[in-house]
Each structure stands twice: as C-alpha cells, then as structure tokens.
Design a protein around this motif. Structure first.
Motif, PDB file in Angstrom:
ATOM      1  N   TYR A 157     103.956  53.999  56.293  1.00  0.00           N
ATOM      2  CA  TYR A 157     103.399  52.704  56.697  1.00  0.00           C
ATOM      3  C   TYR A 157     104.325  51.553  56.313  1.00  0.00           C
ATOM      4  O   TYR A 157     104.395  50.537  57.008  1.00  0.00           O
ATOM      5  N   SER A 158     105.034  51.709  55.206  1.00  0.00           N
ATOM      6  CA  SER A 158     105.890  50.631  54.714  1.00  0.00           C
ATOM      7  C   SER A 158     107.031  50.301  55.659  1.00  0.00           C
ATOM      8  O   SER A 158     107.653  49.249  55.540  1.00  0.00           O
ATOM      9  N   LYS A 159     107.318  51.181  56.612  1.00  0.00           N
ATOM     10  CA  LYS A 159     108.377  50.917  57.597  1.00  0.00           C
ATOM     11  C   LYS A 159     107.996  49.800  58.560  1.00  0.00           C
ATOM     12  O   LYS A 159     108.850  49.162  59.164  1.00  0.00           O
ATOM     13  N   TYR A 160     106.699  49.595  58.723  1.00  0.00           N
ATOM     14  CA  TYR A 160     106.217  48.646  59.722  1.00  0.00           C
ATOM     15  C   TYR A 160     106.062  47.259  59.108  1.00  0.00           C
ATOM     16  O   TYR A 160     105.559  47.119  57.997  1.00  0.00           O
ATOM     17  N   SER A 161     106.474  46.257  59.865  1.00  0.00           N
ATOM     18  CA  SER A 161     106.367  44.882  59.385  1.00  0.00           C
ATOM     19  C   SER A 161     104.952  44.358  59.626  1.00  0.00           C
ATOM     20  O   SER A 161     104.550  44.137  60.766  1.00  0.00           O
ATOM     21  N   ASN A 164     103.087  54.582  66.281  1.00  0.00           N
ATOM     22  CA  ASN A 164     102.499  54.419  64.948  1.00  0.00           C
ATOM     23  C   ASN A 164     101.580  55.551  64.524  1.00  0.00           C
ATOM     24  O   ASN A 164     101.798  56.186  63.488  1.00  0.00           O
ATOM     25  N   CYS A 165     100.544  55.826  65.296  1.00  0.00           N
ATOM     26  CA  CYS A 165      99.500  56.754  64.843  1.00  0.00           C
ATOM     27  C   CYS A 165     100.052  58.135  64.533  1.00  0.00           C
ATOM     28  O   CYS A 165      99.746  58.715  63.481  1.00  0.00           O
ATOM     29  N   VAL A 166     100.845  58.682  65.448  1.00  0.00           N
ATOM     30  CA  VAL A 166     101.391  60.025  65.241  1.00  0.00           C
ATOM     31  C   VAL A 166     102.413  60.058  64.108  1.00  0.00           C
ATOM     32  O   VAL A 166     102.300  60.892  63.198  1.00  0.00           O
ATOM     33  N   PRO A 167     103.423  59.170  64.093  1.00  0.00           N
ATOM     34  CA  PRO A 167     104.418  59.270  63.014  1.00  0.00           C
ATOM     35  C   PRO A 167     103.874  59.015  61.613  1.00  0.00           C
ATOM     36  O   PRO A 167     104.336  59.638  60.658  1.00  0.00           O
ATOM     37  N   VAL A 168     102.886  58.114  61.455  1.00  0.00           N
ATOM     38  CA  VAL A 168     102.382  57.881  60.097  1.00  0.00           C
ATOM     39  C   VAL A 168     101.546  59.061  59.618  1.00  0.00           C
ATOM     40  O   VAL A 168     101.492  59.355  58.419  1.00  0.00           O
ATOM     41  N   SER A 169     100.902  59.785  60.530  1.00  0.00           N
ATOM     42  CA  SER A 169     100.150  60.972  60.153  1.00  0.00           C
ATOM     43  C   SER A 169     101.096  62.128  59.827  1.00  0.00           C
ATOM     44  O   SER A 169     100.932  62.826  58.823  1.00  0.00           O
ATOM     45  N   LEU A 170     102.123  62.302  60.659  1.00  0.00           N
ATOM     46  CA  LEU A 170     103.057  63.404  60.460  1.00  0.00           C
ATOM     47  C   LEU A 170     104.028  63.152  59.312  1.00  0.00           C
ATOM     48  O   LEU A 170     104.784  64.059  58.938  1.00  0.00           O
ATOM     49  N   ASN A 171     103.994  61.947  58.747  1.00  0.00           N
ATOM     50  CA  ASN A 171     104.839  61.667  57.589  1.00  0.00           C
ATOM     51  C   ASN A 171     104.379  62.446  56.359  1.00  0.00           C
ATOM     52  O   ASN A 171     105.138  62.638  55.412  1.00  0.00           O
TER      53      ASN A 171
END
Length: 361
Positions: free
Chosen positions: A136-140, A308-315
């Motif tokens: 999440y911290s990647k997003y401004s 957003n939704c997929v990459p933050v979950s798969l992180n």
C-alpha cells in the motif's frame, strides 16, 4: 455471450482515439478538482476571463489558461472568443461538484494520476520473474482518494437510506449495540455511526496506523466518546472479541483482503449468534461475458483492480488476489462456505451489491 464485437478499422480507430484522449483529459479533470478550479467556476455569477478565474482560485494565470484550453476542448467548459471569457453551463454543474452526491466521476478522475504513480512498479509485477505484488505504501495517498469517494456515499446514503433499509437495525442502533467497522480507513462510516447512534459502541478496525491515527483525531475533535479505533489485521482480530458484535460493516474491503477466507472466519467468530453482517462489494458478475452489458463504467473497476486491488492482495504470501470484479456469484459462494446465509440486493446510491448476512443455522 461472446466478448468479440464486429467493427471496421475506422470505427475501432475512432473508438481507440476516444479512449486514449479521455485518459489524458481525465488528468486535467483531476487537477480541476484538486486545485479548486471547478469549485470556483461552478459558483461564478457570470462568464469570466482566465485572469479573473485564476485570481478567484489563487492560482497562476498561465497554468489556469492552459487548463481552461483543455476543458474547452473536452466540451466541459464553454468559451466566448469575442470576450475571451469562460463558463460552465448550469446543467453541467451538478455533475462537476463532487460533494453534491449526484456524480462521482470527478472524484474518480483523481485516481488516474494517483494510480499512475505505480505504473512502472506494476509493469514489473506482470513479469514472470517480477514481484508478486505491491505494498500500500507504494501508492500516493490511496486512502485519501478512497476516503473522498466513500465519504460521498457515507454522507448521502449511509444513515439516510442504507441503515433504515435493513430490518430492525435502526431500532437496535438506537437502543445500543456493539458495532464493528472492518477496514474503517479514516473512519468515515464509524464517525457517522457514532454520531447518529450515541447509545451504541462503535469499533473501527484497520491495519494502517496512519488511518487509525487520523480517524482517532477526527473522533476526538467531534467529541465522540462511544467510538474506539484499533490498528490490527482483520484476519487476526482480538481473541477476546468472541461473540462480541451485533452488527459488522464491511465497505469495499473483502475483495482487497489478501486472506478473505480468514477474514470471514474471524468475522463469524466475533459476531453474536443473532448478529448481522453487511458486506458492500462487487455488483458485477463473476463471468466476464456477463458484464458486457453493464454500465460502461465497469471498465473503471477492471482497471482499478489491475492497478491496485490485485497487486496489494498478492503482495502478501498466499494472497488470493480476488480483484474488484470477482463477482457476486463467487461472493455468495464464499460467504456460504464460511458459514453465512446472505441476501443480495443493490446498495442504494451505488452500483455495488449489498450482501446482508446472518450466521447459518
């Protein structure tokens, strides 16, 4: 239903041009919201020059003039060449005022530059040897963006239409019950529950400390003493919360969860036997072909999900990556698998579904 559409080269080229042009124009619309230019122009008593508009907004004329040029080309602002004045026709104003409750497209426009900030990082996730996802911290200011979108619905629908639409819930809230807001973010819904139902105890749960800090500060400023914010993973709630809550509220959080199965198991554990769960989530279908005839804005959901939704979950290791368009059929199946009976209806004021759940008997 097949996803293929028959068109000519010329028709497809025109279609593609409109999509790409709209993407560029969207950034300018977002700037109009962030800089206050739309607020200024929607409240003007007469057409004004670029200098006058810039002065009213407290901005530099040269930048405002270029923005106005983009808005004129986008058929959003009208221009009088003889007088060199600009104005927004009255019938367009409700669609451009994000706080009016009538349209959220100007708020969604702010998401384009925000999501673009992770463009290169996302491209790396696509690669087979790339990272699994992104933090999440990647997003401004993603939470600020979501708070802006959600507040429009909270302010106009949550207390006025949503709560009264659930049998017996308003009466219970008035009398005093235990409420859990899962994934509360900056506390938009929690604050409204606490303000409007002072006899109830409201708990807001989020794993982002900065959101909990802000939500707590807002509650203190409002003098709300019946609200409690907790920084904790929803897939591992406080062990002393067994059978604690009469009502659990999840607003656009289930599909983002890395472990929605664990989240639902925990929700089942902390709910009373006669408790109620409201899941506000996908209003789309689980099969792609079934979404072809939905609103054209369904495409926004797919793009936001990809970005957003997929990459933050798969992180997270083992994250499920459901995505925003996982579909109501799959949602009902998952809820059932984790011990809930649910009725599905449309959430008032949105295209999302409302999954109203109780523990299966």
């Amino acid at each position: 239903m097949a996803a293929n559409v028959t068109d000519t080269f010329e028709e497809f080229t025109s279609h593609l041009n409109n999509i790409v042009s709209g993407g560029y124009m969207t950034m300018a619309i977002g700037l109009g919201v962030d800089t206050g230019l739309f607020d200024v122009m929607c409240n003007m008593d007469r057409p004004k020059t670029s200098e006058e508009i810039a002065d009213l907004a407290g901005l530099k004329e040269r930048y405002v003039r270029e923005w106005l040029g983009a808005m004129v080309m986008g058929r959003i602002v009208d221009f009088n060449g003889d007088q060199e004045t600009y104005h927004i026709p009255e019938h367009r104003i409700p669609a451009l005022k994000p706080k009016s409750g009538q349209n959220v497209m100007t708020l969604y426009a702010k998401g384009v530059p925000m999501l673009s900030s992770v463009y290169k990082d996302l491209a790396e996730c696509f690669k087979k040897d790339g990272p699994g996802g992104m933090a999440y911290s990647k997003y401004s200011d993603f939470h600020g963006f979501m708070a802006g979108l959600s507040s429009r619905w909270f302010d106009n629908y949550l207390i006025q239409h949503f709560v009264p639409g659930i049998p017996t819930l308003k009466e219970k809230l008035d009398s005093g019950i235990q409420v859990l807001d899962v994934g509360c973010g900056e506390g938009g819904a929690s604050h409204l529950f606490a303000q409007n139902y002072p006899n109830s105890q409201i708990y807001g749960l989020d794993f982002q400390q900065h959101c909990i800090t802000k939500a707590t500060e807002i509650a203190a400023n409002k003098g709300l003493e019946n609200i409690h914010f907790v920084c904790q993973e929803a897939s591992g709630m406080d062990p002393i919360w067994d059978s604690k809550f009469d009502y659990v509220f999840m607003h656009e959080i289930l599909h983002d969860s890395a472990y929605p199965d664990k989240l639902l198991d925990e929700t089942y554990r902390v709910m009373k036997s006669d408790g109620i769960l409201s899941v506000i989530d996908t209003g789309a279908h689980s099969k792609l072909e079934d979404n072809l005839n939905l609103s054209p804005t369904i495409g926004i959901s797919y793009v936001c999900s990809m970005m957003n939704c997929v990459p933050v979950s798969l992180n997270f290791e083992g994250g499920m990556g459901l995505g925003a368009v996982w579909g109501k059929e799959r949602a009902v199946e998952m809820l059932s698998d984790h011990g809930f009976d649910c009725e599905v209806s449309k959430t008032p004021g949105t295209k999302f579904g409302h999954f109203l759940c109780k523990k299966a008997k």
